[in-house]
Design a protein around this motif. Structure first.
Motif, PDB file in Angstrom:
ATOM      1  N   UNK A   1     -66.499  -3.995  26.974  1.00  0.00           N
ATOM      2  CA  UNK A   1     -66.938  -5.080  26.089  1.00  0.00           C
ATOM      3  C   UNK A   1     -68.018  -5.915  26.765  1.00  0.00           C
TER       4      UNK A   1
ATOM      5  N   UNK B   1     -71.017 -11.160  23.109  1.00  0.00           N
ATOM      6  CA  UNK B   1     -72.168 -11.581  22.309  1.00  0.00           C
ATOM      7  C   UNK B   1     -72.356 -13.096  22.311  1.00  0.00           C
ATOM      8  N   UNK B   2     -71.506 -13.815  23.050  1.00  0.00           N
ATOM      9  CA  UNK B   2     -71.680 -15.271  23.105  1.00  0.00           C
ATOM     10  C   UNK B   2     -71.753 -15.734  24.560  1.00  0.00           C
TER      11      UNK B   2
ATOM     12  N   UNK C   1     -69.239 -27.217  20.366  1.00  0.00           N
ATOM     13  CA  UNK C   1     -68.653 -25.893  20.168  1.00  0.00           C
ATOM     14  C   UNK C   1     -67.147 -25.876  20.360  1.00  0.00           C
TER      15      UNK C   1
ATOM     16  N   UNK D   1     -65.187 -23.467  25.119  1.00  0.00           N
ATOM     17  CA  UNK D   1     -65.920 -22.493  24.301  1.00  0.00           C
ATOM     18  C   UNK D   1     -66.434 -21.336  25.168  1.00  0.00           C
ATOM     19  N   UNK D   2     -66.085 -20.114  24.773  1.00  0.00           N
ATOM     20  CA  UNK D   2     -66.508 -18.937  25.524  1.00  0.00           C
ATOM     21  C   UNK D   2     -65.480 -18.447  26.519  1.00  0.00           C
ATOM     22  N   UNK D   3     -64.438 -19.220  26.736  1.00  0.00           N
ATOM     23  CA  UNK D   3     -63.369 -18.768  27.620  1.00  0.00           C
ATOM     24  C   UNK D   3     -62.408 -17.912  26.803  1.00  0.00           C
ATOM     25  N   UNK D   4     -62.161 -16.704  27.241  1.00  0.00           N
ATOM     26  CA  UNK D   4     -61.238 -15.826  26.511  1.00  0.00           C
ATOM     27  C   UNK D   4     -59.847 -16.441  26.599  1.00  0.00           C
TER      28      UNK D   4
ATOM     29  N   UNK E   1     -67.090 -15.907  29.011  1.00  0.00           N
ATOM     30  CA  UNK E   1     -68.110 -15.100  28.335  1.00  0.00           C
ATOM     31  C   UNK E   1     -69.505 -15.373  28.877  1.00  0.00           C
TER      32      UNK E   1
END
Lengths: 498, 523
Positions: A102, A105-106, A250, A215-218, A86
Motif C-alpha cells: 500500500x 494517497x494522503x 483535517x 490526520x493521516x495516522x493509521x 501516512x
C-alpha cells in the motif's frame, strides 16, 4: 563534530551557527543507518528513501542556512517517522502484511508540518502491527532490536544482549537511541511512545489528546491515539513540539494546547505528587529503587515531593478498561481492511464476498491483531456490558487524575513495570507472555485514558545497566508546554550526560 | 349483544421509515459533492473510500438541513446529538460501518399531518443524520440480499458518505392508501423546504414499511404496541405506488396466514415491483448485531455551541409549510386551490407571484382582482410553458418585469396578446443574460392600444368609406338587425386589422357604430 551523543537541540544550534551543515548531518545519519541495519541488523527501519533524494533535500537546506534563512529550528535535521504515519506516495504499512504494497494517497498533517519546517525525513520505522503490542515483536518485518546496548564501546557485538526496544514505536526509539535519526515521530495509544523511549534511554512525549493532529495516522484506537515524539532529551522534545503542535482543520478532535510564555517554576516551588497506588507488587525492584531515588533527589533539590495514596483508586481497573476500549475501537477501525479498496486481498470468485473477506483478513492480519479484533467484537456485542463499564472507569480515572493534578503541579511515576524482554534463544522472536505484556502497560494507560500530557524521561547515566528505567512526568490537560519544561528541569537535575 | 364473527375483520397498522438524501453541495463528512449523474467513482475524497488516516469533517450544511426538516415536521430538536458507527460487512460500505445516530438522534418526537384538510397524522419517533452507502452496480440476486457467487461486482462509491436523514414514524397509519398519502405529503414538504429533491427515481427518497394486523371493526382504535401482531418489515420501496402496493400485499398476506390458522413470522421482506409481491430477504435483520460504537473520530454535535451554526436564524428562515402557504394564498389572493397547488410546489415561483402582485398593486390587500388574474395567467400559462420548453431550467424574469407587464395590461395600454408577446421577448432576452426593461420592449415593438375616440373614428371612416366596401355599407343600411350585427362585426375586424391589432376593442366597437350611423345619416 556530530557524534552519537549529539542531541537534536545541539545539532540545531550547530546548524544555526553554521558549524556544521545539513549535508554533514545527513552523511552522519546515513552511516549510522548502515551500521544499525547492515552491521548490527537491528531492523529499525521498514522503508528508506533513496539517498539521492535525501542528499538533494540536504543540499537545499544547506543553501538555506548559507542564505541565513532556515525554515525553522529543525530545518535540515534528519528525522524518522513510524510506519503508521501516512507519507504521500510512500509505503505506509503499519508493519502489517495487510498493507504490504500500500502506498498512501494522503499526507499526514505531521509529515506536512515536518516537511514545511525543512526536516529531512530519512525513513519509516518498525512497529508492532497497527500499534498493537509493547515490544515491536508483532511486526510483519520481524522484531526490532534495542540499540542502546550497542552504544557501549564493546567490540564484541555477539556478547551484546538482544533486548526488545519496547513498543509499539520500537523502531523509532531504537533509531533515536542509536542516532540513526535525531528524533522520531511515533504514536502513543496506551504508552507506545513512552515505553520504547524508556527502554532505549530516550525521551518520549505523549501530548494531550489531540495536541498534535492525528490526520493521516493509521488508527488503532481513535479516542486514545496520539502522535508522540521520541527524542534524545526533553529539551529536544520541546523544540520539535513547537513545529508540530496545534489544531488542524483535517482533524475534528485536534486542539490547541496552551502556550506557556512564563518561565517554568524553579524546582524549589514545584510540587510533585508521587501516586503510591502505582507501587504494585509486579514492579521490578530496579524500577522501585529508581522511583524512590528520583523522588528523594528532587526533594533534596528543593522540590516539594509528596507521596499520596488517596485519589488514584481506579488504577487497578484502568488496565482492563484500557484494553476493552482499545480493542473495541480497533475492531471498528480495522473493519475497513477487506482488500476491496486497497491493501492485500485474496481474490476468489468461487466464494461469496463474506468468505472472501474472511479469507483475506485471516491471511493478512497477524495473530495479535486478530486477537484484539475478536476481543473488540465481543465487548461491543449486544449482550456485552464491558464496554460501557470501561467508559465509566475511564471517566472516573479522568476525574481522579484531575483531582490529583489540582494538588500537585505534576505526577511522577515509572514508565514501565518490568524490564525489556530478551530475544529468545532461536533469535527469531521474543518470549512474550501476553498477559504479562499487557500488565506492563499499567503505568502508561492512565494518562492515555485521561487524555493528559505525559513525558517519559531517562534517569540514568550512560553506563548504568538499568538504563531502561524511565520516569513519567504527567501534567494537566492542555498543559503540555509546562509538563515538558518541568520534565526538562527534572532531567537536568538528575542526569549528567555528556 | 352477541358479537358475531362476521362483524370482525382485520385491519392493518403501518409504520414508515423514510430515508431522504439531503440536497447539499457536499457529503456529510467529506468535501466531495454528491450527484446521481456523475460518472462512476469520480466524486471521492479519501474519507469516502475510508483511506486509512482520513478523518470525518462534519459538513454543517447537512446539520442545517436536518434542523430545518425537524422543525418543519414539528420535531423536538436535541441540542446534543452523537454519531455512532453501525457495523456490518458489505462491499458498498467502504469502512465496514455506517455513521448514524442510533441512541442520540438530532431530533425526537414530531408529527406529519396529511390528508384532506390535514385530518390525519402520523407520529414521528425521531430524525437521525446518517451516511449513505455506495452502490453495487452489478446485478444483485433479486431473491436475496447477497451478491451472487462468481459474479464480478462493480462498486460505485460516489454515493458513499452522501448525507441522509432517516425519519422514523410510529406504527399508526391505518391503510395502505394513507401510507401512500403520508409519504407523498412528506415528499412535497421536503421538496418545498429544499431539504431533499424528493426524487424516488434517483434514490433521493427511499422508504421502508412495517406492517402488522389486528382484529377489529371499522371504529376500533389501534391497540397499544404490545397487543399488535408481529411486525413485518418491507424494504426498498422506491415509489408511492410501490408503497401502497406493498402495504396491500403484506396486509392481505398476513390476513391469509392468520385466517388459515398460521402465525406471521417476524422477518424482513423485499418488494418485487414487477410482480407486486414481497419476498423474504435471506438475511434476517434480527440476527444481525451491529455492535454500535460512538464514533470516536467525531465530537458530539452540540447545536448551541457549534461555531458558524445559528439555529435560531435557521428556524426563523424555515419557509412556510405547503399547507400553510396554500391557505394563505387562497386567503390573501383569492386563488383557486388548483392554482395554489401549482404555486406552492416551487418556492421561487411563489415568491415571484407574490412580489409581482404586490409591485403591481398600488393598494394593500385585498389586491385588485384583475392584477391577480393577469399575474396568474402570465406566470402559470406563459412563463411555465416557456420554462418547460427549456427543460425546466430556471428562468430569469424578475418581479419588476412581470409587474410592469401586468400594470400596463391592467391600465389597458396593451392587450393580453401583446402581454404574452412581451413576456416571450423578455424571457428570451433574460435567458441570454440581457437585462431587459419592459417599457423599452413596448416602445420598440410599438405596442400601444389606440384609445382616442377621434383617432378611432377617423380610422373607421377610412375603412367604411373605402369604395371596396360600399356594397357592404349599403347592406348594413338596408338590412335587418341580424344582418346589421354581422356587418358591424365585419367592419370591426377590418378596422382592427388596419390598426394592426392596436385598437382598444371596446372603444373601437363604439367608434364603428358611430361612423356607420353617420354614413346612414348622410345617405
Amino acid at each position: 563534530m556530530i557524534t552519537p551523543k549529539t542531541s537534536l537541540s545541539r545539532l540545531s544550534a550547530l546548524l544555526k551557527s553554521q558549524q556544521t551543515t545539513p549535508t554533514a548531518a545527513l552523511d552522519f545519519i546515513l552511516d549510522r543507518i548502515k551500521l544499525s541495519e547492515e552491521t548490527h541488523s537491528l531492523n529499525t527501519f521498514t522503508y528508506l528513501p533513496s539517498t539521492e533524494s535525501l542528499h538533494e533535500l540536504a543540499r537545499a537546506s544547506t543553501a538555506r542556512y548559507a542564505d541565513g534563512s532556515p525554515l525553522s529550528p529543525i530545518d535540515g535535521i534528519p528525522i524518522s517517522v513510524k510506519a503508521n504515519i501516512s507519507w504521500l506516495g510512500r509505503p505506509t504499512s503499519a508493519s502489517s502484511r495487510m498493507l504490504e504494497n500500500y502506498k498512501s494517497p494522503i499526507q499526514a498533517d505531521v509529515i506536512d508540518r515536518l516537511i514545511k519546517s525543512g526536516a529531512i525525513l530519512i525513513g519509516q520505522t518498525n512497529m508492532d502491527e497497527f500499534g498493537m503490542g509493547s515490544f515491536t515483536a508483532n511486526s510483519a518485518f520481524g522484531p526490532s532490536i534495542n540499540s542502546y546496548p550497542y552504544l557501549s564501546t564493546t567490540t564484541d557485538t555477539t556478547a551484546i544482549p538482544k533486548l526488545s526496544p519496547g513498543g509499539s514505536s520500537g523502531g523509532s526509539a531504537s533509531s533515536v537511541a542509536f542516532r540513526s535519526s535525531f528524533a522520531s515521530i511515533g504514536t502513543d495509544t496506551g504508552g507506545s511512545v513512552r515505553l520504547p523511549a524508556a527502554y532505549c534511554g530516550c525521551t518520549g512525549f505523549k501530548p494531550s489528546y489531540g495536541g498534535i493532529p492525528r490526520h493521516g495516522v493509521i488508527p488503532y484506537a481513535s479516542s486514545l491515539d496520539t502522535v508522540g515524539l521520541i527524542t534524545p532529551t526533553p529539551e529536544d522534545a520541546q523544540l520539535l513540539h513547537t513545529v508540530l503542535r496545534g489544531s488542524s482543520l483535517n482533524d475534528p478532535t485536534s486542539i490547541d494546547t496552551a502556550p506557556n510564555p512564563d518561565p517554568p517554576p524553579p524546582l524549589s516551588s514545584l510540587s510533585v505528587g508521587v501516586p503510591g497506588s502505582y507501587s504494585v507488587s509486579e514492579c521490578h525492584p530496579s524500577i522501585t529503587k529508581k522511583w524512590i531515588d528520583t523522588a528523594s533527589r528532587l526533594s533534596t533539590a528543593g522540590a516539594n515531593v509528596t507521596i499520596f495514596d488517596d485519589s488514584l483508586t481506579s488504577i487497578q481497573d484502568s488496565l482492563a478498561a484500557y484494553y476493552v476500549i482499545a480493542c473495541a475501537e480497533a475492531s471498528s477501525n480495522l473493519a475497513k481492511y477487506d482488500g476491496v479498496k486497497f491493501g492485500s486481498r485474496i481474490r476468489d470468485t468461487t466464494v461469496d464476498f463474506s468468505s472472501e473477506y474472511a479469507n483475506t483478513r485471516a491471511e493478512f492480519f497477524g495473530p495479535e491483531v486478530k486477537r484484539r479484533i475478536e476481543c473488540g467484537d465481543t465487548v461491543l456485542s449486544k449482550e456485552g456490558t464491558h464496554y460501557s463499564a470501561a467508559l465509566q472507569i475511564r471517566n472516573q480515572l479522568r476525574e481522579e487524575y484531575s483531582t490529583a493534578l489540582k494538588k500537585y503541579d505534576v505526577l511522577l511515576l515509572p514508565t514501565s513495570v518490568s524490564p525489556p524482554i530478551s530475544l529468545d534463544s532461536s533469535g527469531s522472536g521474543f518470549d512474550v507472555d501476553q498477559s504479562e505484556m499487557m500488565a506492563n502497560d499499567l503505568m502508561t494507560v492512565g494518562a492515555s485514558l485521561a487524555g493528559f500530557p505525559a513525558i517519559s524521561i531517562p534517569v540514568s547515566e550512560d553506563s548504568d545497566p538499568d538504563f531502561w528505567v524511565g520516569m513519567q512526568v504527567i501534567g494537566r490537560h492542555g498543559d503540555d508546554d509546562r509538563v515538558m519544561s518541568i520534565a526538562d528541569q527534572i532531567y537536568r537535575t538528575l542526569v549528567n550526560r555528556e | 349483544m352477541r358479537r358475531t364473527l362476521a362483524a370482525f375483520k382485520f385491519k392493518p397498522v403501518i409504520g414508515l421509515e423514510v430515508h431522504a438524501q439531503l440536497s447539499t453541495a457536499h457529503k456529510l463528512f467529506s468535501p466531495s459533492p454528491h450527484r446521481a449523474s456523475a460518472p462512476e467513482n469520480t466524486l471521492l475524497s479519501p474519507y469516502d473510500t475510508s483511506i486509512p488516516g482520513s478523518l470525518p469533517i462534519l459538513n454543517l450544511e447537512c446539520v442545517e438541513k436536518a434542523v430545518v426538516a425537524a422543525s418543519a415536521l414539528n420535531c423536538v430538536l436535541n441540542d446534543e446529538s452523537r454519531f455512532e458507527r453501525k457495523h456490518y460487512f458489505y462491499p458498498d460500505l467502504p469502512s465496514g460501518y455506517q455513521v448514524t445516530q442510533n441512541r442520540w438522534p438530532i431530533a425526537g418526537r414530531g408529527a406529519l399531518p396529511f390528508g384532506n384538510n390535514n385530518n390525519k397524522s402520523s407520529e414521528i419517533n425521531r430524525i437521525q443524520l446518517e451516511t449513505d452507502t455506495g452502490k453495487s452496480t452489478t446485478q444483485i440476486n433479486d431473491e436475496s440480499d447477497d451478491i451472487q457467487v462468481g459474479s464480478a461486482v462493480n462498486i460505485d462509491y460516489n454515493r458513499a458518505g452522501a448525507p441522509l436523514i432517516e425519519i422514523v414514524f410510529e406504527p399508526d397509519i391505518e391503510s395502505p392508501e394513507d401510507a401512500g398519502e403520508a409519504v407523498s405529503t412528506l415528499q412535497r414538504l421536503l421538496k418545498h423546504i429544499d431539504v431533499c429533491d424528493g426524487k424516488f427515481e434517483l434514490g433521493s427518497l427511499r422508504c421502508d414499511l412495517n406492517v402488522s394486523i389486528f382484529e377489529g371493526d371499522d371504529d376500533s382504535p389501534i391497540p397499544p404496541l404490545n397487543e399488535l401482531g408481529i411486525r413485518v418489515e418491507v424494504k426498498n420501496l422506491n415509489s408511492i405506488r410501490a408503497i401502497v402496493a406493498a402495504a396491500k400485499f403484506e396486509f392481505d398476506r398476513q390476513v391469509k396466514v392468520v385466517e388459515s390458522g398460521g402465525v406471521v413470522s417476524q422477518e424482513t421482506r423485499t418488494f418485487d415491483k414487477k410482480k407486486l409481491v414481497s419476498i423474504p430477504m435471506r438475511k434476517k435483520e434480527t440476527s444481525t448485531d451491529y455492535r454500535f460504537l460512538i464514533d470516536p473520530d467525531i465530537p458530539p454535535l452540540v447545536l448551541s455551541q457549534t461555531k458558524d451554526l445559528d439555529v435560531e436564524a435557521l428556524l426563523a428562515g424555515v419557509p412556510e409549510l405547503p399547507e400553510q402557504a396554500k391557505q394563505r394564498l387562497a386567503d390573501e389572493y383569492g386563488l383557486k386551490p388548483s392554482i395554489c397547488e401549482i404555486l406552492i410546489s416551487d418556492q421561487i415561483e411563489m415568491r415571484l407571484f407574490e412580489d409581482t402582485v404586490k409591485a403591481a398593486s398600488s393598494s394593500t390587500p385585498p389586491y385588485p382582482k384583475h392584477v391577480v388574474e393577469f399575474t396568474t395567467k402570465l406566470l402559470c400559462n406563459d412563463i411555465f410553458a416557456l420554462k418547460n420548453e427549456k427543460a425546466g431550467e430556471p428562468h430569469k424574469i424578475n418581479s419588476r418585469q412581470l409587474a410592469d407587464t401586468v400594470i400596463t395590461l391592467a391600465a389597458g395600454d396593451i392587450n393580453m396578446k401583446m402581454a404574452k408577446d412581451i413576456i416571450k421577448i423578455v424571457f428570451d432576452r433574460c435567458q441570454q443574460g440581457e437585462d431587459t426593461d419592459v417599457k423599452r420592449v413596448i416602445e420598440e415593438k410599438g405596442f400601444k392600444i389606440m384609445k382616442n375616440s377621434d383617432e378611432l373614428q377617423e380610422l373607421c371612416q377610412s375603412v367604411v368609406t373605402d369604395g371596396a366596401f360600399e356594397s357592404d355599407l349599403q347592406v348594413w343600411i338596408d338590412g335587418d338587425k341580424k344582418l346589421r350585427k354581422k356587418l358591424e362585426k365585419f367592419f370591426f375586424g377590418k378596422v382592427m386589422a388596419k390598426s394592426r391589432g392596436l385598437a382598444d376593442a371596446g372603444r373601437l366597437r363604439e367608434a364603428v357604430l358611430v361612423v356607420l350611423g353617420q354614413q346612414r345619416a348622410k345617405k
